[in-house]
Write a protein that holds these residues in place. Structure first.
Motif, PDB file in Angstrom:
ATOM      1  N   GLY A 146      41.490  44.171  38.636  1.00 27.79           N
ATOM      2  CA  GLY A 146      41.077  43.096  37.745  1.00 27.79           C
ATOM      3  C   GLY A 146      39.706  43.353  37.138  1.00 27.79           C
ATOM      4  N   ARG A 147      39.446  42.676  36.051  1.00 25.03           N
ATOM      5  CA  ARG A 147      38.152  42.837  35.374  1.00 25.03           C
ATOM      6  C   ARG A 147      37.120  41.850  35.897  1.00 25.03           C
ATOM      7  NH1 ARG A 147      36.022  41.290  29.920  1.00 25.03           N
ATOM      8  NH2 ARG A 147      34.483  42.875  29.362  1.00 25.03           N
ATOM      9  N   HIS A 148      37.510  40.597  36.076  1.00 27.69           N
ATOM     10  CA  HIS A 148      36.557  39.568  36.480  1.00 27.69           C
ATOM     11  C   HIS A 148      36.876  38.934  37.828  1.00 27.69           C
ATOM     12  CE1 HIS A 148      34.511  39.805  32.693  1.00 27.69           C
ATOM     13  NE2 HIS A 148      35.577  39.457  32.007  1.00 27.69           N
ATOM     14  N   GLU A 149      38.073  39.215  38.369  1.00 29.80           N
ATOM     15  CA  GLU A 149      38.458  38.620  39.646  1.00 29.80           C
ATOM     16  C   GLU A 149      39.569  39.437  40.281  1.00 29.80           C
ATOM     17  OE1 GLU A 149      39.748  34.713  38.692  1.00 29.80           O
ATOM     18  OE2 GLU A 149      41.558  35.364  37.650  1.00 29.80           O
ATOM     19  N   LYS A 150      39.806  39.187  41.565  1.00 28.48           N
ATOM     20  CA  LYS A 150      40.857  39.892  42.282  1.00 28.48           C
ATOM     21  C   LYS A 150      42.201  39.270  41.934  1.00 28.48           C
ATOM     22  CE  LYS A 150      42.259  41.333  46.943  1.00 28.48           C
ATOM     23  NZ  LYS A 150      41.850  41.381  48.365  1.00 28.48           N
ATOM     24  N   PRO A 151      43.146  40.050  41.422  1.00 23.63           N
ATOM     25  CA  PRO A 151      44.452  39.498  41.053  1.00 23.63           C
ATOM     26  C   PRO A 151      45.206  38.958  42.270  1.00 23.63           C
ATOM     27  CG  PRO A 151      44.104  41.644  40.041  1.00 23.63           C
ATOM     28  CD  PRO A 151      43.027  41.476  41.059  1.00 23.63           C
ATOM     29  N   SER A 209      37.070  47.302  28.025  1.00 16.63           N
ATOM     30  CA  SER A 209      36.857  46.680  26.717  1.00 16.63           C
ATOM     31  C   SER A 209      37.329  45.232  26.667  1.00 16.63           C
ATOM     32  CB  SER A 209      37.572  47.489  25.635  1.00 16.63           C
ATOM     33  OG  SER A 209      38.984  47.471  25.833  1.00 16.63           O
ATOM     34  N   GLY A 210      37.961  44.766  27.738  1.00 14.98           N
ATOM     35  CA  GLY A 210      38.431  43.391  27.775  1.00 14.98           C
ATOM     36  C   GLY A 210      39.745  43.156  27.061  1.00 14.98           C
ATOM     37  N   LYS A 211      40.455  44.221  26.714  1.00 16.41           N
ATOM     38  CA  LYS A 211      41.733  44.073  26.015  1.00 16.41           C
ATOM     39  C   LYS A 211      42.869  43.691  26.964  1.00 16.41           C
ATOM     40  CE  LYS A 211      40.461  47.265  22.308  1.00 16.41           C
ATOM     41  NZ  LYS A 211      40.762  48.544  21.612  1.00 16.41           N
ATOM     42  N   VAL A 212      42.641  43.845  28.270  1.00 12.06           N
ATOM     43  CA  VAL A 212      43.608  43.404  29.275  1.00 12.06           C
ATOM     44  C   VAL A 212      42.853  42.690  30.391  1.00 12.06           C
ATOM     45  CG1 VAL A 212      45.299  45.215  28.794  1.00 12.06           C
ATOM     46  CG2 VAL A 212      43.498  45.628  30.477  1.00 12.06           C
ATOM     47  N   ASP A 213      43.591  41.890  31.150  1.00 10.41           N
ATOM     48  CA  ASP A 213      42.990  41.186  32.286  1.00 10.41           C
ATOM     49  C   ASP A 213      42.995  42.037  33.548  1.00 10.41           C
ATOM     50  OD1 ASP A 213      42.692  38.692  30.811  1.00 10.41           O
ATOM     51  OD2 ASP A 213      44.876  38.547  30.947  1.00 10.41           O
ATOM     52  N   MET A 214      43.957  42.963  33.607  1.00 10.53           N
ATOM     53  CA  MET A 214      44.077  43.837  34.777  1.00 10.53           C
ATOM     54  C   MET A 214      44.904  45.049  34.392  1.00 10.53           C
ATOM     55  SD  MET A 214      46.835  41.574  36.923  1.00 10.53           S
ATOM     56  CE  MET A 214      46.126  40.049  36.278  1.00 10.53           C
ATOM     57  N   ILE A 215      44.837  46.081  35.212  1.00 11.82           N
ATOM     58  CA  ILE A 215      45.645  47.278  35.007  1.00 11.82           C
ATOM     59  C   ILE A 215      46.316  47.664  36.310  1.00 11.82           C
ATOM     60  CG2 ILE A 215      44.218  48.179  33.131  1.00 11.82           C
ATOM     61  CD1 ILE A 215      42.940  50.110  35.170  1.00 11.82           C
ATOM     62  N   ALA A 216      47.410  48.389  36.213  1.00  9.67           N
ATOM     63  CA  ALA A 216      48.071  48.954  37.389  1.00  9.67           C
ATOM     64  C   ALA A 216      47.737  50.432  37.443  1.00  9.67           C
ATOM     65  CB  ALA A 216      49.580  48.744  37.309  1.00  9.67           C
ATOM     66  N   SER A 217      47.104  50.857  38.539  1.00 13.43           N
ATOM     67  CA  SER A 217      46.672  52.246  38.645  1.00 13.43           C
ATOM     68  C   SER A 217      46.299  52.539  40.090  1.00 13.43           C
ATOM     69  CB  SER A 217      45.474  52.494  37.709  1.00 13.43           C
ATOM     70  OG  SER A 217      45.103  53.857  37.689  1.00 13.43           O
ATOM     71  N   TYR A 218      45.690  53.701  40.304  1.00 12.49           N
ATOM     72  CA  TYR A 218      45.110  54.031  41.605  1.00 12.49           C
ATOM     73  C   TYR A 218      43.615  53.701  41.553  1.00 12.49           C
ATOM     74  CZ  TYR A 218      43.658  58.164  38.977  1.00 12.49           C
ATOM     75  OH  TYR A 218      43.110  58.987  38.020  1.00 12.49           O
ATOM     76  N   TRP A 219      42.958  53.713  42.701  1.00 11.97           N
ATOM     77  CA  TRP A 219      41.526  53.451  42.778  1.00 11.97           C
ATOM     78  C   TRP A 219      40.824  54.696  43.301  1.00 11.97           C
ATOM     79  CZ3 TRP A 219      38.114  49.896  41.162  1.00 11.97           C
ATOM     80  CH2 TRP A 219      36.845  49.902  41.720  1.00 11.97           C
ATOM     81  N   SER A 220      39.750  55.083  42.642  1.00  9.97           N
ATOM     82  CA  SER A 220      38.958  56.220  43.094  1.00  9.97           C
ATOM     83  C   SER A 220      37.500  55.806  43.207  1.00  9.97           C
ATOM     84  CB  SER A 220      39.104  57.401  42.127  1.00  9.97           C
ATOM     85  OG  SER A 220      38.651  57.049  40.831  1.00  9.97           O
ATOM     86  N   GLU A 221      36.713  56.608  43.900  1.00  9.07           N
ATOM     87  CA  GLU A 221      35.317  56.256  44.150  1.00  9.07           C
ATOM     88  C   GLU A 221      34.529  56.062  42.862  1.00  9.07           C
ATOM     89  OE1 GLU A 221      33.556  59.119  46.705  1.00  9.07           O
ATOM     90  OE2 GLU A 221      34.828  58.636  48.435  1.00  9.07           O
ATOM     91  N   GLN A 226      32.085  51.384  37.446  1.00  9.75           N
ATOM     92  CA  GLN A 226      32.419  50.567  36.280  1.00  9.75           C
ATOM     93  C   GLN A 226      33.073  49.238  36.655  1.00  9.75           C
ATOM     94  OE1 GLN A 226      35.004  52.655  33.570  1.00  9.75           O
ATOM     95  NE2 GLN A 226      34.243  51.536  31.789  1.00  9.75           N
ATOM     96  N   PHE A 227      33.807  49.236  37.776  1.00 12.19           N
ATOM     97  CA  PHE A 227      34.531  48.043  38.184  1.00 12.19           C
ATOM     98  C   PHE A 227      34.187  47.698  39.631  1.00 12.19           C
ATOM     99  CE2 PHE A 227      37.329  50.576  35.334  1.00 12.19           C
ATOM    100  CZ  PHE A 227      37.211  49.774  34.198  1.00 12.19           C
ATOM    101  N   SER A 228      34.564  46.492  40.053  1.00 12.04           N
ATOM    102  CA  SER A 228      34.251  46.039  41.410  1.00 12.04           C
ATOM    103  C   SER A 228      35.428  46.294  42.344  1.00 12.04           C
ATOM    104  CB  SER A 228      33.927  44.547  41.406  1.00 12.04           C
ATOM    105  OG  SER A 228      33.780  44.068  42.734  1.00 12.04           O
ATOM    106  N   GLU A 229      35.132  46.886  43.484  1.00 13.75           N
ATOM    107  CA  GLU A 229      36.175  47.124  44.481  1.00 13.75           C
ATOM    108  C   GLU A 229      36.681  45.814  45.073  1.00 13.75           C
ATOM    109  OE1 GLU A 229      37.053  50.174  48.241  1.00 13.75           O
ATOM    110  OE2 GLU A 229      35.050  50.059  47.332  1.00 13.75           O
ATOM    111  N   ASN A 230      35.911  44.733  44.912  1.00 12.09           N
ATOM    112  CA  ASN A 230      36.353  43.423  45.375  1.00 12.09           C
ATOM    113  C   ASN A 230      37.460  42.844  44.504  1.00 12.09           C
ATOM    114  OD1 ASN A 230      34.448  43.306  47.501  1.00 12.09           O
ATOM    115  ND2 ASN A 230      32.852  42.634  46.069  1.00 12.09           N
ATOM    116  N   TYR A 231      37.680  43.454  43.335  1.00 13.33           N
ATOM    117  CA  TYR A 231      38.664  42.931  42.387  1.00 13.33           C
ATOM    118  C   TYR A 231      39.906  43.823  42.298  1.00 13.33           C
ATOM    119  CZ  TYR A 231      34.793  39.973  40.837  1.00 13.33           C
ATOM    120  OH  TYR A 231      33.747  39.073  40.793  1.00 13.33           O
ATOM    121  N   ILE A 232      40.243  44.494  43.393  1.00 11.48           N
ATOM    122  CA  ILE A 232      41.467  45.298  43.414  1.00 11.48           C
ATOM    123  C   ILE A 232      42.436  44.697  44.419  1.00 11.48           C
ATOM    124  CG2 ILE A 232      40.226  47.386  42.738  1.00 11.48           C
ATOM    125  CD1 ILE A 232      40.461  48.382  45.602  1.00 11.48           C
ATOM    126  N   GLN A 233      43.721  44.743  44.061  1.00 18.10           N
ATOM    127  CA  GLN A 233      44.768  44.186  44.910  1.00 18.10           C
ATOM    128  C   GLN A 233      45.849  45.241  45.126  1.00 18.10           C
ATOM    129  OE1 GLN A 233      46.261  42.342  47.369  1.00 18.10           O
ATOM    130  NE2 GLN A 233      45.573  40.501  46.265  1.00 18.10           N
TER     131      GLN A 233
END
Length: 292
Positions: A146-151, A209-221, A226-233
């Motif tokens: 997520g960009r602003h919160e944990k989905p 860029s704020g064009k989406v609220d969230m993305i589906a992907s992997y997480w890397s260090e 750029q993003f918060s690890e608290n906002y990954i589900q």
């Protein structure tokens, strides 16, 4: 003579009609004429560097989906003594997903390819084109980032959200797993706003860029910059198998097999990405040229 008079008034229109039909036939014939095969336009771009001047084989063709890694790998290969003895140049391509994979692996165009094992198995490429596995990247977990919160993994939360996915159906973290989640939650595609990207880098650009609220992907260090690890589900299983490197073997070219393993190991050590930085190697070298 009377017959000629009957057709005479129609001669001009008939002639024009005949010319039009002939022109269309010629255009159709030319469009169906065999053409020399070129790599299709589905390939986004490529990079070439010089290897050995006295080599018999013109080029070593490399294929993967990430431009920066492809360029770095090509430069490392062009500086390798074994590659210099066997090839005049290295040409690295980066593509846009499944269609590119099918072209390079399915048709056996790539000499050194990075792809999913199921793509190789689907085309029986090990038997058809002689591909042999060199190394594989480690397992990983799929996330909604997520960009602003944990989905939240609920139908009510995801309803109407803008979600970035990859546009190739064989991607597990970027397509298969999130689409399976939507089906489990009884969410139709018209009930969410899916924005497609060609690659994981593009997904991150959409999110930043704020064009989406969230993305589906992997997480890397490096994502933490750029993003918060608290906002990954986490979604799906945690044992998604990474992609593998395959070499199209021409005979028992052990020198090349081992040289490429060593180069891939050196490339992994240079990567900041946790995904591209971890490799496990297939057996095949008489001596442990790389750490296993």
């Amino acid at each position: 003579m009377n017959d000629l008079k009957i057709f005479a008034p129609l001669s001009l229109p008939f002639t024009l009609f005949f010319i039009a039909v002939l022109a269309m036939w010629l255009l159709g014939k030319n469009s169906q004429a065999p053409l020399n095969y070129h790599l299709p336009s589905l390939i986004e771009d490529s990079y070439t560097c010089a290897a050995g001047n006295n080599s018999a084989v013109e080029k070593l063709t490399v294929y993967m989906n990430t431009e920066s890694v492809a360029r770095n790998l090509a430069n490392l290969l062009c500086g390798d003594p074994v590659v210099q003895r066997q090839y005049q140049q290295v040409q690295a391509y980066w593509g846009t997903g499944d269609v590119s994979d099918i072209t390079f692996i399915g048709k056996g165009i790539g000499d050194l390819v990075n792809t999913k094992d199921n793509i190789v198995q689907a085309f029986d490429a090990e038997n058809t084109h002689g591909y042999k596995r060199l190394a594989s990247y480690s397992q990983y977990q799929a996330y909604l980032i997520g960009r602003h919160e944990k989905p939240l993994l609920t139908r009510e939360y995801l309803l109407g959200r803008r979600i970035g996915l990859l546009d190739y159906p064989s991607s597990r973290s970027g397509h298969i797993i999130p689409m399976h989640l939507f089906r489990e939650l009884d969410l139709r595609e018209d009930q969410i706003s899916i924005v497609y990207s060609h690659n994981h880098t593009g997904l991150r650009e959409l999110l930043a860029s704020g064009k989406v609220d969230m993305i589906a992907s992997y997480w890397s260090e490096e994502d933490g910059e750029q993003f918060s690890e608290n906002y990954i589900q986490a979604i799906g299983d945690s044992d998604i198998r990474g992609s593998s490197w395959y070499l199209k073997m021409n005979g028992r070219n052990t020198d090349l097999f081992c040289a490429l393993q060593t180069t891939l190991g050196n490339l992994a050590q240079q990567q900041q990405s946790t995904y591209f930085g971890e490799l496990s190697y297939a057996e095949g070298c008489p001596q442990p040229l790389v750490k296993r």
